[in-house]
Design a protein around this motif. Sequence first.
Motif, PDB file in Angstrom:
ATOM      1  N   SER A  24      -4.072   3.240  -2.730  1.00  0.00           N
ATOM      2  CA  SER A  24      -3.280   2.068  -2.824  1.00  0.00           C
ATOM      3  C   SER A  24      -3.086   0.684  -2.065  1.00  0.00           C
ATOM      4  CB  SER A  24      -2.485   2.400  -2.800  1.00  0.00           C
ATOM      5  OG  SER A  24      -1.614   4.083  -4.096  1.00  0.00           O
ATOM      6  N   THR A  25      -3.081   1.291  -0.721  1.00  0.00           N
ATOM      7  CA  THR A  25      -3.408   0.432   0.594  1.00  0.00           C
ATOM      8  C   THR A  25      -4.958  -0.578   0.175  1.00  0.00           C
ATOM      9  OG1 THR A  25      -2.011   1.327   1.225  1.00  0.00           O
ATOM     10  CG2 THR A  25      -2.961  -1.159   3.117  1.00  0.00           C
ATOM     11  N   LEU A  26      -6.072   0.115  -0.144  1.00  0.00           N
ATOM     12  CA  LEU A  26      -6.929  -1.035  -0.236  1.00  0.00           C
ATOM     13  C   LEU A  26      -7.114  -1.794  -1.319  1.00  0.00           C
ATOM     14  CD1 LEU A  26      -9.073   2.196   0.973  1.00  0.00           C
ATOM     15  CD2 LEU A  26      -9.236   0.439   2.158  1.00  0.00           C
ATOM     16  N   VAL A  27      -6.378  -0.607  -2.497  1.00  0.00           N
ATOM     17  CA  VAL A  27      -6.977  -1.874  -3.886  1.00  0.00           C
ATOM     18  C   VAL A  27      -5.579  -3.316  -3.548  1.00  0.00           C
ATOM     19  CG1 VAL A  27      -5.668  -1.760  -6.176  1.00  0.00           C
ATOM     20  CG2 VAL A  27      -7.598   0.253  -4.959  1.00  0.00           C
ATOM     21  N   ASP A  32     -10.807  -5.610  -6.422  1.00  0.00           N
ATOM     22  CA  ASP A  32     -11.798  -4.379  -6.869  1.00  0.00           C
ATOM     23  C   ASP A  32     -12.696  -3.916  -5.199  1.00  0.00           C
ATOM     24  OD1 ASP A  32     -11.002  -4.147  -9.037  1.00  0.00           O
ATOM     25  OD2 ASP A  32     -11.640  -5.760  -9.966  1.00  0.00           O
ATOM     26  N   ARG A  33     -12.378  -4.661  -4.420  1.00  0.00           N
ATOM     27  CA  ARG A  33     -13.062  -4.908  -3.481  1.00  0.00           C
ATOM     28  C   ARG A  33     -13.451  -4.086  -2.668  1.00  0.00           C
ATOM     29  NH1 ARG A  33     -18.042  -7.194  -2.416  1.00  0.00           N
ATOM     30  NH2 ARG A  33     -18.304  -7.821  -0.144  1.00  0.00           N
ATOM     31  N   ALA A  34     -12.334  -2.772  -3.059  1.00  0.00           N
ATOM     32  CA  ALA A  34     -11.399  -1.810  -2.061  1.00  0.00           C
ATOM     33  C   ALA A  34     -12.798  -0.474  -2.443  1.00  0.00           C
ATOM     34  CB  ALA A  34     -10.831  -1.012  -2.422  1.00  0.00           C
ATOM     35  N   LEU A  35     -14.017  -0.695  -3.436  1.00  0.00           N
ATOM     36  CA  LEU A  35     -14.182   0.565  -3.808  1.00  0.00           C
ATOM     37  C   LEU A  35     -16.040   0.461  -3.580  1.00  0.00           C
ATOM     38  CD1 LEU A  35     -14.738   2.840  -5.686  1.00  0.00           C
ATOM     39  CD2 LEU A  35     -15.806   1.474  -7.388  1.00  0.00           C
ATOM     40  N   TYR A  36     -15.770  -1.127  -3.192  1.00  0.00           N
ATOM     41  CA  TYR A  36     -17.468  -1.174  -2.126  1.00  0.00           C
ATOM     42  C   TYR A  36     -16.860  -0.947  -1.022  1.00  0.00           C
ATOM     43  CZ  TYR A  36     -19.899  -3.561   0.870  1.00  0.00           C
ATOM     44  OH  TYR A  36     -21.334  -4.305   1.979  1.00  0.00           O
ATOM     45  N   TYR A  37     -15.656  -1.499  -0.072  1.00  0.00           N
ATOM     46  CA  TYR A  37     -15.726  -0.859   1.304  1.00  0.00           C
ATOM     47  C   TYR A  37     -15.221   0.718   1.745  1.00  0.00           C
ATOM     48  CZ  TYR A  37     -14.450  -5.431   2.223  1.00  0.00           C
ATOM     49  OH  TYR A  37     -13.921  -6.875   2.808  1.00  0.00           O
ATOM     50  N   ALA A  38     -14.810   1.705   0.637  1.00  0.00           N
ATOM     51  CA  ALA A  38     -15.287   3.070   0.186  1.00  0.00           C
ATOM     52  C   ALA A  38     -16.540   3.330   0.068  1.00  0.00           C
ATOM     53  CB  ALA A  38     -14.430   3.533  -1.076  1.00  0.00           C
ATOM     54  N   GLN A  62     -12.372   8.570  -4.849  1.00  0.00           N
ATOM     55  CA  GLN A  62     -11.970   9.338  -6.278  1.00  0.00           C
ATOM     56  C   GLN A  62     -10.375   8.557  -7.242  1.00  0.00           C
ATOM     57  OE1 GLN A  62     -11.974  13.138  -5.470  1.00  0.00           O
ATOM     58  NE2 GLN A  62     -14.266  13.314  -6.115  1.00  0.00           N
ATOM     59  N   HIS A  63      -9.456   8.390  -5.843  1.00  0.00           N
ATOM     60  CA  HIS A  63      -8.577   7.589  -6.595  1.00  0.00           C
ATOM     61  C   HIS A  63      -9.036   6.312  -6.330  1.00  0.00           C
ATOM     62  CE1 HIS A  63      -5.702  11.469  -5.843  1.00  0.00           C
ATOM     63  NE2 HIS A  63      -6.079  11.022  -4.958  1.00  0.00           N
ATOM     64  N   ILE A  64      -9.697   5.360  -5.259  1.00  0.00           N
ATOM     65  CA  ILE A  64      -9.081   4.178  -5.954  1.00  0.00           C
ATOM     66  C   ILE A  64     -10.098   3.488  -7.292  1.00  0.00           C
ATOM     67  CG2 ILE A  64     -10.511   2.265  -5.160  1.00  0.00           C
ATOM     68  CD1 ILE A  64     -10.955   3.332  -2.346  1.00  0.00           C
ATOM     69  N   LEU A  65     -10.852   4.672  -7.531  1.00  0.00           N
ATOM     70  CA  LEU A  65     -11.818   4.659  -9.401  1.00  0.00           C
ATOM     71  C   LEU A  65     -10.177   4.934  -9.653  1.00  0.00           C
ATOM     72  CD1 LEU A  65     -15.126   6.570  -8.997  1.00  0.00           C
ATOM     73  CD2 LEU A  65     -14.637   4.318  -9.037  1.00  0.00           C
ATOM     74  N   GLU A  66      -9.257   5.812  -9.974  1.00  0.00           N
ATOM     75  CA  GLU A  66      -8.196   6.300 -10.955  1.00  0.00           C
ATOM     76  C   GLU A  66      -7.130   5.061 -11.049  1.00  0.00           C
ATOM     77  OE1 GLU A  66      -6.635   9.517  -9.929  1.00  0.00           O
ATOM     78  OE2 GLU A  66      -8.275  11.188 -10.215  1.00  0.00           O
ATOM     79  N   ILE A  67      -7.547   3.923  -9.839  1.00  0.00           N
ATOM     80  CA  ILE A  67      -6.310   3.495  -9.862  1.00  0.00           C
ATOM     81  C   ILE A  67      -6.911   1.937 -10.954  1.00  0.00           C
ATOM     82  CG2 ILE A  67      -5.617   1.609  -8.190  1.00  0.00           C
ATOM     83  CD1 ILE A  67      -5.075   4.384  -5.822  1.00  0.00           C
ATOM     84  N   ILE A  68      -8.182   1.662 -10.032  1.00  0.00           N
ATOM     85  CA  ILE A  68      -9.053   0.234 -11.134  1.00  0.00           C
ATOM     86  C   ILE A  68      -8.945   0.565 -12.327  1.00  0.00           C
ATOM     87  CG2 ILE A  68     -11.839  -1.022 -11.116  1.00  0.00           C
ATOM     88  CD1 ILE A  68     -11.687  -0.369  -8.202  1.00  0.00           C
ATOM     89  N   ARG A  69      -9.165   2.412 -12.581  1.00  0.00           N
ATOM     90  CA  ARG A  69      -9.732   2.411 -13.917  1.00  0.00           C
ATOM     91  C   ARG A  69      -8.179   2.532 -14.711  1.00  0.00           C
ATOM     92  NH1 ARG A  69     -10.281   8.695 -14.729  1.00  0.00           N
ATOM     93  NH2 ARG A  69      -7.713   8.247 -14.325  1.00  0.00           N
ATOM     94  N   ASP A  70      -7.531   3.065 -14.997  1.00  0.00           N
ATOM     95  CA  ASP A  70      -6.213   3.062 -14.781  1.00  0.00           C
ATOM     96  C   ASP A  70      -5.436   1.234 -14.889  1.00  0.00           C
ATOM     97  OD1 ASP A  70      -6.450   5.632 -15.428  1.00  0.00           O
ATOM     98  OD2 ASP A  70      -5.730   6.429 -13.765  1.00  0.00           O
ATOM     99  N   GLY A  71      -5.349   0.339 -14.190  1.00  0.00           N
ATOM    100  CA  GLY A  71      -4.535  -0.132 -13.692  1.00  0.00           C
ATOM    101  C   GLY A  71      -5.269  -1.391 -14.575  1.00  0.00           C
ATOM    102  N   HIS A  72      -5.878  -1.733 -14.952  1.00  0.00           N
ATOM    103  CA  HIS A  72      -6.412  -3.077 -15.492  1.00  0.00           C
ATOM    104  C   HIS A  72      -8.110  -3.495 -15.955  1.00  0.00           C
ATOM    105  CE1 HIS A  72      -8.136  -3.744 -11.507  1.00  0.00           C
ATOM    106  NE2 HIS A  72      -8.375  -4.937 -12.090  1.00  0.00           N
ATOM    107  N   VAL A  73      -8.170  -3.309 -17.252  1.00  0.00           N
ATOM    108  CA  VAL A  73      -9.557  -2.705 -17.787  1.00  0.00           C
ATOM    109  C   VAL A  73      -9.242  -3.861 -18.960  1.00  0.00           C
ATOM    110  CG1 VAL A  73     -10.315  -0.979 -19.548  1.00  0.00           C
ATOM    111  CG2 VAL A  73      -9.345  -0.566 -17.711  1.00  0.00           C
ATOM    112  N   PRO A  74      -9.600  -4.809 -18.705  1.00  0.00           N
ATOM    113  CA  PRO A  74     -10.213  -5.949 -20.184  1.00  0.00           C
ATOM    114  C   PRO A  74     -10.388  -5.345 -21.171  1.00  0.00           C
ATOM    115  CG  PRO A  74     -11.989  -6.973 -17.999  1.00  0.00           C
ATOM    116  CD  PRO A  74     -11.462  -5.460 -18.283  1.00  0.00           C
ATOM    117  N   ALA A  75      -9.872  -5.674 -22.348  1.00  0.00           N
ATOM    118  CA  ALA A  75      -9.892  -5.972 -24.053  1.00  0.00           C
ATOM    119  C   ALA A  75     -11.206  -5.490 -23.980  1.00  0.00           C
ATOM    120  CB  ALA A  75      -9.356  -6.191 -24.867  1.00  0.00           C
ATOM    121  N   GLY A  76     -12.126  -4.133 -25.299  1.00  0.00           N
ATOM    122  CA  GLY A  76     -12.984  -4.253 -25.411  1.00  0.00           C
ATOM    123  C   GLY A  76     -13.982  -3.594 -24.351  1.00  0.00           C
ATOM    124  N   VAL A  77     -13.402  -2.987 -23.278  1.00  0.00           N
ATOM    125  CA  VAL A  77     -14.156  -2.967 -22.111  1.00  0.00           C
ATOM    126  C   VAL A  77     -13.813  -0.912 -23.121  1.00  0.00           C
ATOM    127  CG1 VAL A  77     -14.652  -2.599 -19.899  1.00  0.00           C
ATOM    128  CG2 VAL A  77     -14.433  -4.503 -20.576  1.00  0.00           C
TER     129      VAL A  77
END
Length: 80
Positions: A24-27, A32-38, A62-77
Motif C-alpha cells: 500500500s505504501t509503495l503504491v 503503478d511504478r511500484a510494480l516495477y520496483y518490486a 502479489q499485494h501490489i498486483l491486487e491493489i492495482i487490479r482492484d483499484g483502477h481498471v479502465p473501462a473495457g480492459v
Amino acid sequence: MPALPLTPIVNDFDPKVYFEIAASTLVRNFGDRALYYADEALKKMRAIDDADGFDMWLGIHQHILEIIRDGHVPAGVSIH
C-alpha cells in the motif's frame, strides 16, 4: 527468587499484514511504478540468492498486483 511464568511460544506469525502495508505504501508513493520496483527487488534477491528476501518481495509483489487490479481498471480492459 520465584520462577518466571512460562509464556507459550506462538508461531502463528502472518507476514501478509506487513506485505499489505508495504504494498500500500509503495503504491501510494509510486503508483503503478511500484510494480516495477518490486520486480527489481525480486531480481536482486534472486541474484544474491536471498530466499527469505525473495519470499518477502514476492508477497509484496502479489499485494501490489491486487491493489492495482482492484483499484483502477479502465473501462473495457480485461485483466487475465
